[in-house]
Write an enzyme that holds these catalytic residues in place. Structure first.
Site, short mmCIF file in Angstrom:
data_model
loop_
_atom_site.label_atom_id
_atom_site.label_comp_id
_atom_site.label_asym_id
_atom_site.label_seq_id
_atom_site.Cartn_x
_atom_site.Cartn_y
_atom_site.Cartn_z
N LEU A 1 -24.26 -28.69 -30.32
CA LEU A 1 -24.87 -29.83 -31.00
C LEU A 1 -24.50 -31.12 -30.28
O LEU A 1 -25.35 -31.99 -30.07
CB LEU A 1 -24.40 -29.88 -32.46
CG LEU A 1 -24.87 -31.07 -33.29
CD1 LEU A 1 -26.39 -31.12 -33.39
CD2 LEU A 1 -24.24 -31.03 -34.68
N TYR A 2 -23.22 -31.24 -29.88
CA TYR A 2 -22.82 -32.44 -29.15
C TYR A 2 -21.59 -32.19 -28.29
O TYR A 2 -20.78 -31.30 -28.56
CB TYR A 2 -22.58 -33.62 -30.09
CG TYR A 2 -21.53 -33.42 -31.14
CD1 TYR A 2 -20.18 -33.64 -30.87
CD2 TYR A 2 -21.88 -33.02 -32.43
CE1 TYR A 2 -19.21 -33.47 -31.85
CE2 TYR A 2 -20.91 -32.84 -33.42
CZ TYR A 2 -19.58 -33.07 -33.12
OH TYR A 2 -18.62 -32.89 -34.08
N ILE B 1 -21.10 -40.95 -37.86
CA ILE B 1 -21.54 -41.38 -39.19
C ILE B 1 -20.45 -42.19 -39.85
O ILE B 1 -19.28 -41.80 -39.90
CB ILE B 1 -21.90 -40.15 -40.06
CG1 ILE B 1 -23.16 -39.47 -39.51
CG2 ILE B 1 -22.11 -40.56 -41.51
CD1 ILE B 1 -23.54 -38.20 -40.27
N VAL C 1 -32.36 -30.59 -35.94
CA VAL C 1 -31.57 -30.80 -34.73
C VAL C 1 -31.42 -29.48 -33.98
O VAL C 1 -31.72 -28.40 -34.50
CB VAL C 1 -30.15 -31.34 -35.06
CG1 VAL C 1 -30.23 -32.71 -35.70
CG2 VAL C 1 -29.37 -30.36 -35.92
N HIS D 1 -29.38 -26.70 -33.11
CA HIS D 1 -28.18 -26.08 -33.68
C HIS D 1 -27.91 -24.73 -33.03
O HIS D 1 -27.21 -23.88 -33.60
CB HIS D 1 -28.33 -25.93 -35.19
CG HIS D 1 -27.07 -26.15 -35.95
ND1 HIS D 1 -26.51 -25.19 -36.77
CD2 HIS D 1 -26.21 -27.21 -36.01
CE1 HIS D 1 -25.40 -25.65 -37.30
NE2 HIS D 1 -25.19 -26.87 -36.86
N ASP E 1 -13.12 -22.46 -37.02
CA ASP E 1 -14.40 -21.81 -36.79
C ASP E 1 -14.15 -20.37 -36.37
O ASP E 1 -13.01 -19.89 -36.42
CB ASP E 1 -15.21 -22.58 -35.73
CG ASP E 1 -16.71 -22.54 -35.99
OD1 ASP E 1 -17.27 -21.43 -35.99
OD2 ASP E 1 -17.32 -23.60 -36.20
N ASP F 1 -15.94 -31.50 -43.59
CA ASP F 1 -15.87 -32.52 -42.54
C ASP F 1 -16.47 -33.86 -42.98
O ASP F 1 -16.31 -34.85 -42.27
CB ASP F 1 -16.51 -32.03 -41.24
CG ASP F 1 -17.85 -31.36 -41.42
OD1 ASP F 1 -18.15 -30.93 -42.54
OD2 ASP F 1 -18.62 -31.24 -40.46
N PHE F 2 -17.12 -33.91 -44.14
CA PHE F 2 -17.63 -35.18 -44.66
C PHE F 2 -16.70 -35.80 -45.71
O PHE F 2 -16.99 -36.86 -46.24
CB PHE F 2 -19.01 -34.98 -45.29
CG PHE F 2 -20.08 -34.58 -44.31
CD1 PHE F 2 -20.51 -35.45 -43.32
CD2 PHE F 2 -20.66 -33.32 -44.37
CE1 PHE F 2 -21.48 -35.09 -42.41
CE2 PHE F 2 -21.64 -32.94 -43.46
CZ PHE F 2 -22.05 -33.83 -42.48
N ILE G 1 -21.99 -40.86 -47.61
CA ILE G 1 -21.79 -39.54 -47.01
C ILE G 1 -20.61 -38.81 -47.66
O ILE G 1 -20.55 -37.58 -47.68
CB ILE G 1 -21.58 -39.68 -45.49
CG1 ILE G 1 -21.83 -38.35 -44.78
CG2 ILE G 1 -20.19 -40.22 -45.16
CD1 ILE G 1 -23.26 -37.95 -44.71
N TYR H 1 -21.60 -30.22 -52.93
CA TYR H 1 -21.43 -28.80 -52.64
C TYR H 1 -20.54 -28.14 -53.69
O TYR H 1 -20.78 -26.98 -54.08
CB TYR H 1 -20.83 -28.62 -51.24
CG TYR H 1 -21.74 -29.08 -50.13
CD1 TYR H 1 -23.07 -28.68 -50.09
CD2 TYR H 1 -21.27 -29.91 -49.12
CE1 TYR H 1 -23.92 -29.11 -49.07
CE2 TYR H 1 -22.10 -30.35 -48.10
CZ TYR H 1 -23.42 -29.94 -48.08
OH TYR H 1 -24.25 -30.37 -47.07
N HIS I 1 -15.23 -24.75 -40.90
CA HIS I 1 -16.59 -24.77 -40.35
C HIS I 1 -17.11 -23.36 -40.09
O HIS I 1 -18.02 -23.17 -39.29
CB HIS I 1 -16.57 -25.59 -39.04
CG HIS I 1 -17.91 -26.05 -38.60
ND1 HIS I 1 -18.52 -25.60 -37.45
CD2 HIS I 1 -18.77 -26.96 -39.15
CE1 HIS I 1 -19.69 -26.20 -37.29
NE2 HIS I 1 -19.87 -27.02 -38.31
N GLU J 1 -31.86 -22.64 -34.84
CA GLU J 1 -30.66 -21.85 -35.04
C GLU J 1 -30.70 -20.56 -34.21
O GLU J 1 -31.77 -20.11 -33.79
CB GLU J 1 -30.52 -21.46 -36.52
CG GLU J 1 -30.54 -22.62 -37.49
CD GLU J 1 -29.18 -23.29 -37.64
OE1 GLU J 1 -28.22 -22.84 -37.00
OE2 GLU J 1 -29.09 -24.26 -38.42
#
Length: 447
Positions: free
Chosen positions: A52-53, A93, A131, A133, A164, A301-302, A313, A320, A353, A381
């Protein structure tokens, strides 16, 4: 095992034979970082990184420096980095106006004598609606597959990590297939441009090319002609998907539908698509024992601690949790019986994650798919399905699951999860306003 679906995928998936010793499961983000740097330094033919980045921070710099060093040592080495086009051109963000990673990429290209091209893939004209992914790094004949992106926390560069899954598969045919998709379906598109060169075109000017790319990607898949029809041996199948009812979505639902004894699901953001919830309910009716491992809201992570200024955010982890509480409340009877087990992961200030599934003692799904409506409709995906009919990997998968479960606690009752009245004042105020204007459902579809 016969499928319950009219257009079944499992009996038709072509796969690449996989030796049990060709699969390695890494235990941690720090080990993932060490392994990735080691593989880059030892590469002889090719390096293709898709994430993704690639972040402009210390760990990102370490990866990029390693790529330039590898290219300098072996000029014939083919190196390609692929990231999301839109994500690369904005800042973090909530961090205010920033130039984004693309400015850093361009500075790095100016500062190095070697060339490491970094391409941006625009899956949509706005990041909110889709995006890149895809996951997976190809280094020579090895595929390193993880849901992680490339930055300090994903690579555990300093004191915090984002947990992860990390798998190494030494399989030339799989590596070829994954690299060919990048070359033929992504880099060949007019919508995909170099981010490390100056004077980037505007996303608006690429609108037509982006539409064409998205249409092509909805029909694309990995080339598995070098593979074989389903056999009775250990194998791996790459699958990708974009848009509603894509092959990966169907595969996820079909795997759940095929479960007979045990199903384990990991997702960091508990917001299951209706199709997945439906298959989980059917599996429970069949008597399947199900474990779902999600992150505690503080491991999201938010998440922003209440001591810090509120940002919109920061409401996401609470949304969730609300979704998880509703699910637990509706399934309290099977939670009480022990047939359904909901586990919350938390380890200090670190984040969670993990994605993927384990089905009976046969299938393991490696994926970056969050198993949420956004992943099922908007993002590009992929996944690797490992089929183990002879149960050669039982010990390895048991170790991985035991490691994941180390920092979890079981939810005995939906009442043990907080409600709106327990949340910080600013969060509660925002969520009440969201409910009043009836956009909560829209948020769930987008995030």
């Amino acid at each position: 095992m016969p499928s319950l679906f009219k257009r079944s995928l499992l009996p038709k998936l072509r796969s690449f034979p996989l030796a049990a010793e060709a699969l390695t499961i890494l235990p941690s983000a720090a080990e993932f970082r060490r392994c990735l740097l080691e593989k880059i330094a030892g590469a002889r033919q090719r390096i293709t990184l898709v994430a993704l980045y690639l972040q402009a921070d210390e760990a990102g710099q370490e990866i990029l420096d390693a790529l330039h060093a590898a290219k300098s040592a072996r000029p014939e080495l083919e190196i390609v980095v692929v990231v999301d086009w839109l994500r690369a051109q904005r800042g973090l963000i909530g961090a205010g106006k920033q130039p984004g990673n693309s400015a850093w990429y361009q500075a790095q290209t100016r500062d190095h004598s070697t060339e490491v091209p970094i391409y941006g893939v625009p899956v949509q004209t706005r990041e909110l609606f889709g995006v890149l992914h895809l996951k997976g790094f190809v280094i020579d004949d090895c595929v390193i597959y993880s849901g992680a992106s490339l930055n300090n926390v994903y690579l555990h560069k300093f004191d915090k990590y984002r947990f992860d899954r990390y798998h190494l598969l030494h399989n030339a045919a799989l590596a070829d297939s994954m690299q060919e998709l990048v070359r033929n379906e992504l880099l060949a598109s007019r919508a995909v441009r170099r981010l490390d060169l100056p004077e980037l075109p505007t996303t608006r000017s690429l609108r037509g090319d982006i539409g064409n790319l998205r249409s092509r990607l909805k029909r694309a898949n990995y080339d598995t002609t070098a593979g074989s029809e389903p056999t009775f041996g250990l194998s791996v199948s790459p699958v990708m998907g974009l848009g509603k009812n894509n092959p990966l979505n169907r595969l996820v639902c079909e795997l759940i539908a095929s479960s007979q004894q045990q199903l384990t699901i990991c997702t960091p953001y508990f917001n299951l698509p209706l199709a997945v919830t439906r298959e989980i309910n059917r599996a429970l009716e069949r008597g399947v024992k199900i474990d779902i491992i999600v992150g505690d809201k503080t491991a999201n992570d938010f998440y922003i601690p209440p001591s810090q200024p509120f940002k919109v955010i920061a409401a996401l982890p609470y949304l969730y949790e609300i979704s998880l509480r509703r699910f637990a409340k509706g399934h309290q009877a099977v939670i009480d019986s022990g047939q359904l087990n909901l586990h919350l992961w938390r380890d200090g200030d670190n984040t969670y994650h993990l994605k993927g599934m384990w089905i009976d003692e046969r299938y393991t799904l490696l994926t970056g798919n969050n198993l949420n409506p956004r992943a099922f409709r908007l993002d590009l995906e992929n996944a690797l399905l490992i089929d183990d009919p002879r149960r050669e990997l039982l010990e390895a998968r048991a170790k991985e699951l035991a490691l994941i479960m180390e920092n979890t606690r079981r939810i005995d009752s939906f009442r043990s999860l907080e409600t709106l009245v327990d949340y910080p004042e600013a969060v509660g105020k925002f969520l009440r306003r969201v409910s009043r204007v009836r956009i909560e459902r829209l948020l769930y579809r987008m995030l």
